[in-house]
Every structure is written in C-alpha cells, then in structure tokens.
Design a protein around this motif. Structure first.
Motif, PDB file in Angstrom:
ATOM      1  N   LYS A  19      21.608  17.189  24.932  1.00  0.00           N
ATOM      2  CA  LYS A  19      21.889  18.531  24.429  1.00  0.00           C
ATOM      3  C   LYS A  19      20.608  19.369  24.332  1.00  0.00           C
ATOM      4  O   LYS A  19      20.588  20.532  24.714  1.00  0.00           O
ATOM      5  N   TYR A  20      19.535  18.750  23.792  1.00  0.00           N
ATOM      6  CA  TYR A  20      18.240  19.435  23.709  1.00  0.00           C
ATOM      7  C   TYR A  20      17.137  18.438  24.048  1.00  0.00           C
ATOM      8  O   TYR A  20      17.289  17.227  23.847  1.00  0.00           O
ATOM      9  N   HIS A  30      11.454  14.053  22.200  1.00  0.00           N
ATOM     10  CA  HIS A  30      12.595  13.865  21.311  1.00  0.00           C
ATOM     11  C   HIS A  30      13.830  14.503  21.939  1.00  0.00           C
ATOM     12  O   HIS A  30      13.816  15.677  22.324  1.00  0.00           O
ATOM     13  N   TYR A  31      14.883  13.706  22.060  1.00  0.00           N
ATOM     14  CA  TYR A  31      16.144  14.178  22.635  1.00  0.00           C
ATOM     15  C   TYR A  31      17.179  14.362  21.530  1.00  0.00           C
ATOM     16  O   TYR A  31      17.171  13.640  20.526  1.00  0.00           O
ATOM     17  N   THR A  32      18.057  15.310  21.745  1.00  0.00           N
ATOM     18  CA  THR A  32      19.268  15.423  20.938  1.00  0.00           C
ATOM     19  C   THR A  32      20.434  15.067  21.842  1.00  0.00           C
ATOM     20  O   THR A  32      20.658  15.726  22.864  1.00  0.00           O
ATOM     21  N   GLU A  34      24.504  13.956  22.598  1.00  0.00           N
ATOM     22  CA  GLU A  34      25.890  14.128  22.145  1.00  0.00           C
ATOM     23  C   GLU A  34      26.826  13.808  23.290  1.00  0.00           C
ATOM     24  O   GLU A  34      26.626  14.268  24.425  1.00  0.00           O
ATOM     25  N   PRO A  57      24.528  12.445  12.471  1.00  0.00           N
ATOM     26  CA  PRO A  57      23.270  12.224  13.208  1.00  0.00           C
ATOM     27  C   PRO A  57      22.705  10.829  12.952  1.00  0.00           C
ATOM     28  O   PRO A  57      22.716  10.332  11.821  1.00  0.00           O
ATOM     29  N   ASP A  59      19.183   8.424  14.035  1.00  0.00           N
ATOM     30  CA  ASP A  59      17.865   8.352  14.660  1.00  0.00           C
ATOM     31  C   ASP A  59      17.803   7.112  15.537  1.00  0.00           C
ATOM     32  O   ASP A  59      18.150   6.000  15.102  1.00  0.00           O
ATOM     33  N   ALA A  72      15.198   9.939  19.652  1.00  0.00           N
ATOM     34  CA  ALA A  72      16.373  10.794  19.839  1.00  0.00           C
ATOM     35  C   ALA A  72      17.152  10.902  18.533  1.00  0.00           C
ATOM     36  O   ALA A  72      17.085  10.015  17.677  1.00  0.00           O
ATOM     37  N   THR A  73      17.853  12.008  18.429  1.00  0.00           N
ATOM     38  CA  THR A  73      18.859  12.181  17.380  1.00  0.00           C
ATOM     39  C   THR A  73      20.214  12.157  18.065  1.00  0.00           C
ATOM     40  O   THR A  73      20.537  13.059  18.849  1.00  0.00           O
ATOM     41  N   TYR A  74      20.950  11.111  17.806  1.00  0.00           N
ATOM     42  CA  TYR A  74      22.256  10.941  18.445  1.00  0.00           C
ATOM     43  C   TYR A  74      23.339  11.434  17.499  1.00  0.00           C
ATOM     44  O   TYR A  74      23.508  10.921  16.395  1.00  0.00           O
ATOM     45  N   LEU A  75      24.065  12.468  17.919  1.00  0.00           N
ATOM     46  CA  LEU A  75      25.158  13.027  17.125  1.00  0.00           C
ATOM     47  C   LEU A  75      26.419  12.220  17.426  1.00  0.00           C
ATOM     48  O   LEU A  75      27.198  12.534  18.337  1.00  0.00           O
TER      49      LEU A  75
END
Length: 321
Positions: A19-20, A30-32, A34, A57, A59, A72-75
């Motif tokens: 996503k980002y 750092h990835y976001t 989803e 979220p 980590d 990464a932050t995985y939603l």
C-alpha cells in the motif's frame, strides 16, 4: 518497479499487497501491507464469507536487504462468518500468528544453522536481536537417530544447555557428521541414552574414538562391550607433550645457570621442527646442548609423532621395536 520485483523475489511480497513504501534516512525500508478482500472459509463451520470486520496493524520484521533493515506494518483483516457469527483473521503469506518475524526471515535464520558462525552473526544478518535468534532456533526439534555409525566418536564441549556446564557430542567419523548432541555429561544419563537403541543398532558400532576420560570409557564398555575403544590422536600426543614439559621444568630447576633460557623457550620445544625460523632453530640447538635428558625426551617426542605417518600395523610394530 525494480524495487518491487526485488522485494517479491526475496521477501515474497507481491506488488498488489504493497500500500505504501517509506525509505528512511538511514536507508531502512518500511512497507505498509494490505491484502484485498477475498473469499474466506470459516475455520469453525466451513462456510464461505466475504464480510470484512475491520483491520488490525501488525509489525513485521523481514530482515535486511543490502545491509538495510526491512520492516512492515501489515494491516491484517478480520472476517465475520454470516452463518455462525464467529470472527477470524485472514490467511497471509507474510507472518505466522502471534509472531513478528516474517516467514521468509525465519526460513533464512534456520538456513544459517547449517553454516559456520555464531548466533550474533546470524542475528545481524537477519536483522533481529541475538536473544530472538536463540529463542527461535531453540524451538527446532531434531529427531533422535534410529541407527548408530560403525565408527562412533564421542567428546565433550563447554556449553550452557539446560543449566549444564558441559555437553556431549556424538559423531559419525566415517561421514564426518554429527549424530546427536546430549545436554548432560553424566554416566547414568549417557548409559540410559545409548540403551534406548536396540541391541542390533548397538552391535553395529565396531570402533569408538574418544579421549581418555574414565567416564566415557566406563559408559562405552558398559553399552558397547564388543566395540574397540581408540584414543584419539590429539589426547595421546598431548600426553607426550606433557611428559616433555615435565622434563623441561625439572631441568629448569636443576640447571640454575640456564633456567632463564629453558623457561622462556618452551614454545620452541613444542613447535613443529619444519616450521621453525632460523633464530628459533638456533635457540633449539642451544637448549638441547644444555641438557642430555631434555635432548633425549625431545627425540622421543619426534619419534612418537612419526608413528602417525605410518598407516600399516606391521610397520608401526617394527618402528616401535
């Protein structure tokens, strides 16, 4: 696009899941992440549903790429079953439940166990702490072997497993491989371990190579009464070196005028004669000139070491005679 492709190959992150992307000043990435809404199967009743109930979220640590940390932050999406009203999380290719270390990073960490290196080096390459590397690797369970090798090696080494100071390593000397590692160096524990093997498996052991430990000798004679016990070369040679050292100390005390020369040139006596420098060779000749007993002991040490270059038993017997 090349960055995304590289990420997909190394970390198994597909482009549509990103996503980002944020690149920090220190070079870390750092990835976001989803995942899109998809058909899910309820683990409670087996019904299908697409009803989403929000995201949470998480980590995730993916390790390192080109010496830069990748996180990464995985939603993570939750779904609600419309049949039984249970909620459950979606399946994902990034991370296992309750963990922060990614699946790819965990695989990379475990692969490093087959290489030489410390936990500190493994943790640095994986972008995790040393305690995390030790905690994950300690979860691995290695199955106990069912067979024993024909030539079995046993030795101890200093460690800290299960609160014990010494552990025992069992090796297959024909294949140069590790058979098993035992947490305790204890007579009863070793006998109990080897007796878990069948009688046929224990009878396959023909030779046992070990140091001259009375503990190991008692265990091996009890469990493998028909096997030949062989003292390994290192410990036998060490006894000969100790004998030469005792002669040197005795002569050092007796020959007061030459005690300084004998005291500070111990290394010259123990070094391989073929690797001596010219100055060391001169010192060796001076030491051997001073004492007849030391010269005789040094000659016996060299003669003993030549035995290991003779691989025929009749030739060894003739050489000793």
């Amino acid at each position: 696009m090349s960055n995304v492709n590289y990420t997909e190959i190394v970390f198994k992150i597909k482009e549509e899941h990103i996503k980002y992307i944020k690149v920090n000043e220190d070079g870390s990435i750092h990835y976001t992440l989803e995942m899109p809404v998809a058909e899910q199967v309820c683990p409670h009743c087996g019904a299908s549903t697409r009803k989403s109930k929000g995201k949470r979220p998480r980590d995730v640590k993916f390790g390192a790429a080109q010496h830069h940390k990748v996180t990464a932050t995985y939603l993570q999406r939750r779904y609600k079953c419309q049949e039984c009203n249970h909620t459950f999380i979606e399946k994902n290719p990034f991370v296992c439940r309750y963990l922060r270390l990614s699946k790819t990073n965990m695989e990379y960490l475990f692969r490093q166990l087959g290489e030489k290196g410390s936990y500190t080096e493994m943790a640095k390459r994986s972008g995790v702490s040393v305690s995390t590397a030790i905690r994950y690797c300690s979860k691995l369970a290695i199955a106990k072997p069912t067979q024993l090798p024909t030539v079995l090696g046993i030795d101890e080494y200093k460690g800290n497993a299960e609160g014990q100071m010494y552990q025992v390593i069992i090796t297959d000397l024909n294949n140069h491989s590790i058979v098993d590692i035992l947490p305790k160096r204890d007579t009863r524990a070793l006998i109990q371990y080897f007796r878990t093997f069948t009688k046929e498996a224990r009878e396959q052991v023909k030779y046992i190579v070990m140091d001259m430990s009375p503990l190991f000798r008692l265990v091996m004679q009890t469990v493998f009464p028909h096997a030949h016990i062989v003292a390994d070369r290192y410990h036998v040679c060490r006894l000969v070196d100790w004998a030469l050292e005792r002669v040197r100390k005795r002569e050092q005390k007796r020959l007061v005028a030459h005690s300084r020369t004998l005291k500070y040139n111990r290394r010259v006596l123990m070094k391989n004669p073929g690797k001596l420098t010219e100055s060391e060779r001169i010192k060796l000749l001076e030491i051997l000139r001073i004492s007849d007993d030391l010269r005789r002991a040094y000659g016996l040490r060299l003669a003993f070491r030549k035995i290991f270059k003779i691989y025929s038993i009749p030739n060894i017997e003739r050489y000793i005679q």
